[in-house]
Write an enzyme that holds these catalytic residues in place. Structure first.
Site, PDB file in Angstrom:
ATOM      1  N   SER A 137      -4.634  -5.263   6.143  1.00 33.94           N
ATOM      2  CA  SER A 137      -4.034  -5.761   4.917  1.00 33.94           C
ATOM      3  C   SER A 137      -5.131  -6.198   3.931  1.00 33.94           C
ATOM      4  O   SER A 137      -6.036  -5.418   3.632  1.00 33.94           O
ATOM      5  CB  SER A 137      -3.084  -6.913   5.278  1.00 33.94           C
ATOM      6  OG  SER A 137      -2.301  -7.279   4.196  1.00 33.94           O
ATOM      7  N   ASP A 196       5.718   0.482   7.244  1.00 35.72           N
ATOM      8  CA  ASP A 196       5.090  -0.530   6.394  1.00 35.72           C
ATOM      9  C   ASP A 196       5.317  -0.133   4.938  1.00 35.72           C
ATOM     10  O   ASP A 196       4.734   0.822   4.451  1.00 35.72           O
ATOM     11  CB  ASP A 196       3.594  -0.596   6.726  1.00 35.72           C
ATOM     12  CG  ASP A 196       2.863  -1.671   5.927  1.00 35.72           C
ATOM     13  OD1 ASP A 196       3.457  -2.247   4.998  1.00 35.72           O
ATOM     14  OD2 ASP A 196       1.689  -1.922   6.260  1.00 35.72           O
ATOM     15  N   HIS A 203       4.936  -4.036   7.949  1.00 38.48           N
ATOM     16  CA  HIS A 203       3.536  -4.451   7.758  1.00 38.48           C
ATOM     17  C   HIS A 203       3.038  -5.292   8.936  1.00 38.48           C
ATOM     18  O   HIS A 203       1.864  -5.221   9.299  1.00 38.48           O
ATOM     19  CB  HIS A 203       3.433  -5.237   6.452  1.00 38.48           C
ATOM     20  CG  HIS A 203       2.028  -5.537   6.039  1.00 38.48           C
ATOM     21  ND1 HIS A 203       1.058  -4.561   5.915  1.00 38.48           N
ATOM     22  CD2 HIS A 203       1.406  -6.712   5.710  1.00 38.48           C
ATOM     23  CE1 HIS A 203      -0.083  -5.123   5.535  1.00 38.48           C
ATOM     24  NE2 HIS A 203       0.106  -6.414   5.407  1.00 38.48           N
TER      25      HIS A 203
END
Lengths: 193, 390
Positions: free
Chosen positions: B152, B329, B362
């Site tokens: 991320s 995601d 995610h």
């Protein structure tokens, strides 16, 4: 298709030092072989999780992509050689992928099972789809959704404006250059656009 | 594996991308494993929004025993015998500037005023964090990293490392990340920020001086974030339309649970879950830190200086790359990782890319999907361990 003699036959078509894109690269054995024996570099493309992992374990670059999505990730003439070894017959968009292969690579090399190999003809004459060492699947569960012959590919290549630079058959690890459409279980073509 | 955080003070001010200067500051960090003699086995882990330097291992209680539930945020990935094996690699976790977990941040005292920094803490960027991390490596005597790794926002720092210090990174492992945020992504961040700054307890960011905390805003910010980190499928599987069952334990009673026809009560399980997550988060996270870190996410865009040409922006990179994304995601979608792969291909970098078909959205980058972990393990065993030039 991973026996060393077969890999040798295909590797000989790849100029030393080439930048290679191997579409449907499986466990990465051919790419690793090209890197080790011919100083090539490049990437494999594979969709299957286990095969992607096998490539990473071999230390070859692998990209987990679905070839049905095309080759938009790759630029024109981005590679010296694009390989499609036992891949084309699995793709719904086989003709598009052939054109894309020619766009992305200066040289394209394709290998696929030759449906006109004589034992296959015999099977069809006897009223059945062939089940052989090379085509081991029953008609209802085969992943080979684009079955074609050595001669069919010549026609398709011509229709798409490709120049066939070399072609031969492979059977039991041997190159077949006489009557390949009849005597070879695998067709191999090297072409340029 | 018991670990103790360490603090490194820096007297020399840090020039920030904004043009501001951060005066003397401190970085809190942890290390795991042993740095080898030629200092070639160091791996830097970059953290995302709500994490910290505490990547792996456990903290100890007063008796030196592992504190329960104190395991690091990526302990399933990093540790002895783990995919990133601390028996072989010297792993470093650094808390970023602006955080609320130890490194200099808005809850600390501004030396100029003697008051908490609060809203006056300078805006920090991914590039600033990387510069600060590089200074810490200088202190540790590490010139070149065997690998930088992050998911991320941590993946953004990893990418930035390969551009800011191309000769100091041999391998970059970028998980569930993106070359920049999309408008939708910035929009989610903005809703979270508005929730915080419109909380009456926010006081323009100087709530500590006022002796308050904008907990309501933080709760809502966290609820929004949490929704976007999950997938529709996972949420449906976990909560579906189930009603809150606090007053009915057996299935028969549950099935007969009736709507209570309230607009403000907690009716559905998902509501209860989000409120719980929001409450928990608002107790330990700092609101200004949330604003700063989401802004750092918004600003990151290495292609911006290259007229949006990501390939040109990545031309400086020298590292080998492993990129990983997760099919469900939608906050950092596979398409964004493929943009990075494409730009790396155009620069003829060594890159491998795994697109893991995981249902968890995610959040998957923090979970231990075997395909994901096996790929990381194989990459470290086969490629990172072989060294290579940087």
């Amino acid at each position: 298709m991973s026996e060393k003699t077969v890999m040798d036959s295909i590797a000989r078509l790849v100029p030393p030092g080439s930048r290679v894109l191997d579409l449907g690269c499986g466990d990465g054995a051919l790419l690793a072989y090209l890197q080790a024996t011919r100083g090539c570099s490049g990437y494999g493309v594979e969709i299957d999780d286990a095969k992607v992992l096998a490539c990473v374990k071999r230390g070859v670059n692998v990209l987990q992509l679905n070839l049905e999505g095309g080759l938009t990730m790759f630029g024109d003439d981005a590679f010296d050689v694009v390989l499609q070894i036992d891949t084309l017959q699995h793709l719904r968009n086989a003709q598009t992928m052939l054109r894309e292969t020619a766009r992305v690579g200066r040289i394209g090399i394709v290998a696929f099972p030759n449906f006109a190999h004589w034992p296959n003809r015999m099977a069809v004459l006897q009223g059945h789809m062939p089940v052989t060492k090379r085509l081991p699947y029953q008609w209802y569960d085969t992943p080979n959704i684009r079955v074609g012959t050595y001669r069919d590919f010549e026609v398709l290549a011509r229709r798409n404006g490709l120049t066939i630079e070399d072609s031969f058959g492979l059977h039991e690890g041997r190159e077949i250059r006489s009557l390949p459409n009849l005597l070879a279980s695998t067709a191999v073509f090297r072409f340029s656009s | 594996m018991i670990v103790t955080p360490q603090t490194q003070h820096f007297a020399e001010p840090l020039p920030l991308k904004s043009g501001a200067l951060l005066p003397a500051y401190a970085l809190v960090y942890e290390t795991y494993g042993t740095l080898n003699a030629d200092k070639s086995n160091a791996v830097l882990i970059c953290h995302a929004l709500n994490a910290s330097h505490h990547v792996a291992g456990w903290h100890a209680d007063a008796n030196g025993q592992p504190l329960s539930r104190s395991e690091g945020w990526w302990h399933n990935m990093i540790g002895p015998g783990k995919p990133v094996d601390t028996d072989r690699y010297f792993v470093i976790g650094v808390n970023n500037l602006g955080s609320c977990f130890g490194s200099t941040g808005p809850t600390h005292t501004n030396p100029a005023t003697g008051q908490p920094w609060g809203a006056d803490f300078p805006v920090v960027t991914v590039e600033d964090w990387v510069n600060a991390q590089a200074r810490l490596l200088d202190v540790l005597g590490i010139q070149t990293l065997a690998a930088v790794m992050g998911g991320s926002l941590g993946g953004m720092q990893t990418l930035s490392w390969t551009l800011q210090y191309p000769d100091r990174v041999r391998h970059a492992i970028v998980v569930a990340s993106a070359p920049n945020l999309t408008a939708e992504n910035i929009a989610f961040n903005e809703v979270a920020r508005r929730a915080i700054v419109t909380d009456p307890d926010f006081h323009g960011g100087h709530y500590l001086r006022e002796g308050t905390l904008p907990r309501r805003g933080l709760r809502i910010a966290r609820m929004i974030g949490h929704i976007t980190y999950l997938s529709d499928d996972v949420m449906n599987a976990k909560f579906g339309r189930s009603l809150r069952a606090s007053d009915a334990e057996d299935p028969a009673a549950l099935a007969e649970l009736a709507y209570r026809y309230t607009t403000q009560g907690v009716e559905f399980q998902i509501e209860s879950y989000l409120r719980y997550q929001g409450d928990k988060f608002s107790e330990y996270f700092d609101a200004n830190t949330y604003l700063l870190i989401t802004r750092a996410l918004d600003y990151f865009d290495p292609a911006r200086e290259w007229d949006g040409d990501l390939s040109a922006a990545l031309a400086r990179a020298r590292a080998k790359f492993l990129l990983i994304s997760f099919t469900t995601d939608w906050r950092f979608s596979p398409a964004r990782s493929r943009e990075l792969v494409k730009a790396l291909l155009e620069n003829r970098r060594d890159v491998s890319y795994a697109e893991i078909d995981a249902p968890h959205g995610h959040d998957a980058f923090l979970l231990d999907d075997p395909r994901y972990h096996q790929a990381v393990r194989a990459y470290f065993d086969q490629t990172v361990s072989k060294g290579g030039t940087a």
